[in-house]
Design a protein around this motif. Structure first.
Motif, PDB file in Angstrom:
ATOM      1  N   THR A  13      25.515   3.032  23.857  1.00 10.87           N
ATOM      2  CA  THR A  13      24.511   3.422  22.859  1.00 10.87           C
ATOM      3  C   THR A  13      23.271   2.549  22.978  1.00 10.87           C
ATOM      4  N   GLY A  14      23.466   1.302  23.386  1.00 14.52           N
ATOM      5  CA  GLY A  14      22.325   0.413  23.591  1.00 14.52           C
ATOM      6  C   GLY A  14      21.327   0.951  24.598  1.00 14.52           C
ATOM      7  N   GLY A  15      21.792   1.826  25.485  1.00 10.50           N
ATOM      8  CA  GLY A  15      20.856   2.458  26.418  1.00 10.50           C
ATOM      9  C   GLY A  15      19.806   3.267  25.686  1.00 10.50           C
ATOM     10  N   LEU A  16      20.214   3.948  24.600  1.00  9.35           N
ATOM     11  CA  LEU A  16      19.248   4.709  23.795  1.00  9.35           C
ATOM     12  C   LEU A  16      18.253   3.772  23.127  1.00  9.35           C
ATOM     13  N   TYR A  17      18.737   2.651  22.579  1.00 10.34           N
ATOM     14  CA  TYR A  17      17.831   1.681  21.974  1.00 10.34           C
ATOM     15  C   TYR A  17      16.803   1.191  22.994  1.00 10.34           C
ATOM     16  N   ALA A  18      17.279   0.920  24.206  1.00  9.52           N
ATOM     17  CA  ALA A  18      16.376   0.439  25.248  1.00  9.52           C
ATOM     18  C   ALA A  18      15.355   1.508  25.633  1.00  9.52           C
ATOM     19  N   LEU A  19      15.793   2.778  25.714  1.00  7.91           N
ATOM     20  CA  LEU A  19      14.863   3.861  26.027  1.00  7.91           C
ATOM     21  C   LEU A  19      13.769   3.984  24.968  1.00  7.91           C
ATOM     22  N   VAL A 225      14.722  -0.982  16.979  1.00 11.97           N
ATOM     23  CA  VAL A 225      13.843  -0.897  18.142  1.00 11.97           C
ATOM     24  C   VAL A 225      12.939  -2.120  18.242  1.00 11.97           C
ATOM     25  N   PHE A 226      12.372  -2.570  17.121  1.00  7.46           N
ATOM     26  CA  PHE A 226      11.541  -3.768  17.173  1.00  7.46           C
ATOM     27  C   PHE A 226      12.368  -5.001  17.513  1.00  7.46           C
ATOM     28  N   ALA A 227      13.619  -5.019  17.078  1.00  3.97           N
ATOM     29  CA  ALA A 227      14.501  -6.125  17.456  1.00  3.97           C
ATOM     30  C   ALA A 227      14.694  -6.155  18.972  1.00  3.97           C
ATOM     31  N   VAL A 228      14.877  -4.990  19.575  1.00  2.00           N
ATOM     32  CA  VAL A 228      15.039  -4.915  21.032  1.00  2.00           C
ATOM     33  C   VAL A 228      13.773  -5.389  21.729  1.00  2.00           C
ATOM     34  N   VAL A 229      12.611  -4.957  21.252  1.00  2.00           N
ATOM     35  CA  VAL A 229      11.343  -5.356  21.868  1.00  2.00           C
ATOM     36  C   VAL A 229      11.157  -6.867  21.799  1.00  2.00           C
ATOM     37  N   ILE A 230      11.383  -7.444  20.637  1.00  2.00           N
ATOM     38  CA  ILE A 230      11.122  -8.862  20.442  1.00  2.00           C
ATOM     39  C   ILE A 230      12.141  -9.725  21.181  1.00  2.00           C
ATOM     40  N   LEU A 231      13.411  -9.377  21.089  1.00  2.00           N
ATOM     41  CA  LEU A 231      14.428 -10.156  21.786  1.00  2.00           C
ATOM     42  C   LEU A 231      14.305 -10.016  23.300  1.00  2.00           C
ATOM     43  N   GLY A 232      13.938  -8.831  23.752  1.00  2.00           N
ATOM     44  CA  GLY A 232      13.798  -8.626  25.193  1.00  2.00           C
ATOM     45  C   GLY A 232      12.581  -9.287  25.776  1.00  2.00           C
ATOM     46  N   GLY A 233      11.617  -9.652  24.930  1.00  2.00           N
ATOM     47  CA  GLY A 233      10.362 -10.214  25.424  1.00  2.00           C
ATOM     48  C   GLY A 233       9.334  -9.117  25.564  1.00  2.00           C
ATOM     49  N   ILE A 234       8.240  -9.242  24.839  1.00  2.00           N
ATOM     50  CA  ILE A 234       7.223  -8.184  24.837  1.00  2.00           C
ATOM     51  C   ILE A 234       6.691  -7.966  26.253  1.00  2.00           C
ATOM     52  N   GLY A 235       6.795  -6.746  26.725  1.00  2.00           N
ATOM     53  CA  GLY A 235       6.333  -6.407  28.062  1.00  2.00           C
ATOM     54  C   GLY A 235       7.384  -6.565  29.146  1.00  2.00           C
ATOM     55  N   ASN A 236       8.578  -7.005  28.813  1.00  2.00           N
ATOM     56  CA  ASN A 236       9.615  -7.248  29.804  1.00  2.00           C
ATOM     57  C   ASN A 236      10.609  -6.087  29.799  1.00  2.00           C
ATOM     58  N   LEU A 238      13.179  -5.247  31.934  1.00  2.00           N
ATOM     59  CA  LEU A 238      14.587  -5.596  32.112  1.00  2.00           C
ATOM     60  C   LEU A 238      15.131  -6.323  30.890  1.00  2.00           C
ATOM     61  N   GLY A 239      14.302  -7.152  30.274  1.00  2.00           N
ATOM     62  CA  GLY A 239      14.722  -7.817  29.048  1.00  2.00           C
ATOM     63  C   GLY A 239      15.002  -6.821  27.944  1.00  2.00           C
ATOM     64  N   THR A 240      14.196  -5.756  27.884  1.00  2.00           N
ATOM     65  CA  THR A 240      14.418  -4.705  26.897  1.00  2.00           C
ATOM     66  C   THR A 240      15.763  -4.024  27.114  1.00  2.00           C
ATOM     67  N   LEU A 241      16.093  -3.769  28.372  1.00  2.00           N
ATOM     68  CA  LEU A 241      17.384  -3.129  28.682  1.00  2.00           C
ATOM     69  C   LEU A 241      18.549  -4.025  28.264  1.00  2.00           C
ATOM     70  N   VAL A 242      18.470  -5.306  28.624  1.00  2.00           N
ATOM     71  CA  VAL A 242      19.558  -6.236  28.286  1.00  2.00           C
ATOM     72  C   VAL A 242      19.670  -6.396  26.767  1.00  2.00           C
ATOM     73  N   ALA A 243      18.527  -6.520  26.089  1.00  2.00           N
ATOM     74  CA  ALA A 243      18.550  -6.671  24.631  1.00  2.00           C
ATOM     75  C   ALA A 243      19.106  -5.432  23.954  1.00  2.00           C
ATOM     76  N   ILE A 247      22.382  -5.595  21.603  1.00  2.00           N
ATOM     77  CA  ILE A 247      22.358  -5.172  20.197  1.00  2.00           C
ATOM     78  C   ILE A 247      23.347  -4.038  19.964  1.00  2.00           C
ATOM     79  N   GLY A 248      23.487  -3.149  20.943  1.00  2.00           N
ATOM     80  CA  GLY A 248      24.470  -2.080  20.814  1.00  2.00           C
ATOM     81  C   GLY A 248      25.888  -2.620  20.734  1.00  2.00           C
ATOM     82  N   VAL A 249      26.200  -3.598  21.572  1.00  2.00           N
ATOM     83  CA  VAL A 249      27.539  -4.208  21.554  1.00  2.00           C
ATOM     84  C   VAL A 249      27.795  -4.887  20.212  1.00  2.00           C
ATOM     85  N   LEU A 250      26.817  -5.681  19.762  1.00  2.00           N
ATOM     86  CA  LEU A 250      26.982  -6.386  18.489  1.00  2.00           C
ATOM     87  C   LEU A 250      27.192  -5.405  17.341  1.00  2.00           C
ATOM     88  N   SER A 251      26.398  -4.345  17.297  1.00  2.00           N
ATOM     89  CA  SER A 251      26.523  -3.353  16.226  1.00  2.00           C
ATOM     90  C   SER A 251      27.885  -2.670  16.259  1.00  2.00           C
TER      91      SER A 251
END
Length: 289
Positions: A13-19, A225-236, A238-243, A247-251
């Motif tokens: 599901t985290g893949g959707l968050y990253a998308l 979504v903003f949590a993914v952006v901020i944790l992944g690093g703005i503009g990053n 691959l970081g967005t994908l990992v974040a 977040i999906g795993v944690l949820s």
């Protein structure tokens, strides 16, 4: 085993968050535009998927041949308007939020406030699943994860290995120097905006596969979504994908170990702790890397 299954489903599901987050992160990092209207484009992608599938009987994934070009043009036009009006930073946050409200109202006028869901008769992904031993992989989350890997991984490679990608990274690092070397930021902005719209079409389609849609649905996406952006690093990317996966795993785990009602509390507590320990995000924010 139940906890492991929840973690696995959460990762997919985290893949959707990253998308959902990738284009928002890229435009913020490269163009300095905080584009809340991107949530409106995702909503439009979900509704268009529903409408095309319902009216024409298309497979939901095949609707991308319609929704991707439409939202590519919408995303490019939107970024062109931002650039022409000189909108960036906090101003883009305000303007794009107003545009999001307009999109929500238009969706309400067209599809009403009723819940809309793709008919299972034309949506094989709603109940489809892949089983490997005791583990179950829902079809919709597998698609989300697969599209996230392909699109975000492809975007990362394009940024690293193509001329346009290097131009975007240079512009993100230093606009004046990039312009002095002949990089046309307007064309780059149109391209990035269009690609953001195309990714919104994919994210909207994935969301519509297994969820009901209402005009106010974007408000539910903001926090995650903003949590993914901020944790992944703005503009990053691959970081967005990992974040997103994290977040999906944690949820997923929190929902099983405690209860779904505690998920937001634990999620945002973890985000606060992560940002206290690493204010710049878990990954570097230097450009769209």
């Amino acid at each position: 085993m139940i906890t492991f299954q929840a973690a696995l489903t959460g990762a997919l599901t985290g893949g959707l968050y990253a998308l959902m987050a990738a284009a928002l992160s890229a435009t913020w990092g490269v163009l300095r535009v905080i584009n809340l209207a991107h949530f409106g484009l995702i909503l439009a992608g979900a509704y268009l998927t529903y409408q095309v599938t319902t009216s024409w009987g298309f497979d939901p994934v095949v609707t991308l041949v319609v929704t991707v070009p439409v939202l590519f043009l919408a995303g490019a036009a939107l970024q062109g308007a931002y650039d022409r009006l000189g909108v960036a930073g906090f101003g883009s946050l305000l303007m794009s939020f107003g545009l999001l409200i307009i999109v929500i109202q238009v969706a309400n006028n067209i599809w009403t406030a009723d819940y809309r869901r793709i008919d299972p008769a034309v949506n094989p992904y709603a109940t489809g699943r892949l089983s490997i031993g005791p583990l179950v992989f829902p079809a919709s989350t597998l698609l989300a994860f697969g599209f996230a890997i392909v699109l975000i991984g492809g975007g990362y490679l394009a940024l690293q290995r193509t001329f346009l990608g290097r131009a975007m990274r240079a512009f993100a690092e230093d606009r004046m120097v990039a312009a002095a070397f002949g990089i046309d930021h307007r064309r780059l902005g149109l391209l990035l905006g269009g690609l953001g719209g195309a990714s919104a079409a994919v994210a909207g389609m994935i969301f519509a596969l297994s969820n009901s849609i209402t005009p106010t649905t974007p408000y539910e996406w903001f926090g995650t979504v903003f949590a993914v952006v901020i944790l992944g690093g703005i503009g990053n990317l691959l970081g967005t994908l990992v974040a997103g996966i994290g977040i999906g795993v944690l949820s997923g785990v929190v929902s099983v170990v405690w209860s779904p009602s505690t998920e937001p509390f634990v999620l945002f507590l973890a985000i606060i702790l992560a940002l206290l320990l690493r204010p710049q995000g878990l990954f570097t924010r230097q450009g769209a890397r």
